[in-house]
Design an enzyme around this catalytic site. Structure first.
Site, PDB file in Angstrom:
ATOM      1  N   LEU A  55       1.003  -1.295  -0.200  1.00  0.00           N
ATOM      2  CA  LEU A  55      -0.069  -0.133   0.017  1.00  0.00           C
ATOM      3  C   LEU A  55       0.890   1.295   0.055  1.00  0.00           C
ATOM      4  CD1 LEU A  55      -2.699  -0.870   2.627  1.00  0.00           C
ATOM      5  CD2 LEU A  55      -2.820  -0.891   0.302  1.00  0.00           C
ATOM      6  N   ASP A  56       0.310   2.185  -0.736  1.00  0.00           N
ATOM      7  CA  ASP A  56       1.177   3.626  -0.789  1.00  0.00           C
ATOM      8  C   ASP A  56       1.302   3.837   0.837  1.00  0.00           C
ATOM      9  OD1 ASP A  56       1.243   3.550  -3.438  1.00  0.00           O
ATOM     10  OD2 ASP A  56      -0.537   5.267  -3.343  1.00  0.00           O
ATOM     11  N   LYS A  57       2.318   4.900   0.944  1.00  0.00           N
ATOM     12  CA  LYS A  57       2.740   4.975   2.346  1.00  0.00           C
ATOM     13  C   LYS A  57       1.589   5.691   3.068  1.00  0.00           C
ATOM     14  CE  LYS A  57       6.136   7.699   5.054  1.00  0.00           C
ATOM     15  NZ  LYS A  57       7.498   8.373   5.071  1.00  0.00           N
ATOM     16  N   GLU A  58       0.854   6.904   2.255  1.00  0.00           N
ATOM     17  CA  GLU A  58      -0.272   7.405   2.950  1.00  0.00           C
ATOM     18  C   GLU A  58      -1.773   6.733   3.212  1.00  0.00           C
ATOM     19  OE1 GLU A  58      -1.406  11.191   1.371  1.00  0.00           O
ATOM     20  OE2 GLU A  58       1.043  11.955   1.350  1.00  0.00           O
ATOM     21  N   THR A  59      -1.548   5.634   2.135  1.00  0.00           N
ATOM     22  CA  THR A  59      -2.932   4.596   2.061  1.00  0.00           C
ATOM     23  C   THR A  59      -2.958   3.731   3.478  1.00  0.00           C
ATOM     24  OG1 THR A  59      -3.117   4.784  -0.039  1.00  0.00           O
ATOM     25  CG2 THR A  59      -4.461   3.265   0.838  1.00  0.00           C
TER      26      THR A  59
END
Length: 236
Positions: A55-59
């Site tokens: 998952l993307d860091k922000e997600t």
């Protein structure tokens, strides 16, 4: 970021897999700028742990971790055959009525990690459904069929429905002052967005375990996403 208690992130565990609710701002893999990441935390829990996807860091949201190589291979084949069902929730700009809306547009990523719709790119498909509309925003269910970089974000931008807070792909931060008619900011203070990241959450995942039985897990919203949805509800 304060030390994460990995045990508190676990939503599901058996002898083969862990499914966690990944917090926002925590990298899946090693990140030079961060003291901790999901892979290291998982290995401290189970020595042979491997992340089955990223998952993307922000997600935030559902992330599957295999506890041993056989479990990893078993799920990797399902990902390859597109048999894993992933559902994301996103808050987007505008009032949108999506019903099984399929975006089938190839995506090309550059060396800076930015993706765009391009004929030269790799095939990418996502299905979108409207969950709820508000005054000027929509809560959308996103079902990626493929797993390209920033796929949901770029496909929503392509539909002219950028995700709130996704400045990379045309989304604007969402401020309480834009929702509340009588909003007063304290003097000499700067208003911050309700959610200081991309409004995207990996809500659920479904795949087959080694015994062939379905494993289906859903991840509750983290606090910031929950607050955003509550504010939209209040000011709909």
């Amino acid at each position: 970021m304060k030390k994460v208690d990995f045990q508190n992130l676990i939503l599901f565990e058996n002898e083969d897999y862990l499914v966690i609710n990944k917090p926002p701002y925590l990298s899946s893999l090693d990140d030079r700028h961060e003291a901790q990441n999901i892979l290291d935390l998982a290995k401290a829990h189970t020595a042979d742990a491997q992340l089955c996807h990223r998952l993307d860091k922000e997600t935030s949201g559902c992330l599957v971790i295999a506890k041993h190589p056989e479990a990893y291979r078993h799920l990797a084949i399902q990902f390859e055959n597109r048999e894993v069902e992933k559902v994301y929730h996103a808050v987007v700009e505008g009032i949108k009525e999506f019903s099984e809306e399929l975006v089938d547009r190839n995506l090309l990523a550059n060396n800076k990690g930015i993706a765009k719709v391009s004929k030269e790119g790799k095939p990418a498909q996502t299905i979108f459904n409207t969950l709820k509309t508000y005054y000027a925003h929509t809560l959308v269910e996103c079902k990626p069929i493929t797993g390209r970089l920033h796929q949901i974000r770029v496909h929503l931008a392509y539909l002219k429905s950028p995700i709130c807070g996704d400045t990379l792909y045309g989304g604007n931060p969402l401020y309480l002052s834009s929702l509340k008619r009588r909003f007063n900011l304290k003097k000499d203070t700067e208003e911050l967005p309700i959610m200081q990241r991309v409004s995207l959450h990996a809500y659920s995942i479904r795949f087959a375990g080694l015994d062939g039985k379905d494993i289906s897990v859903h991840a509750p919203y983290p606090k910031d996403f929950q607050v955003l949805v509550q504010q939209l509800e209040k000011n709909a």
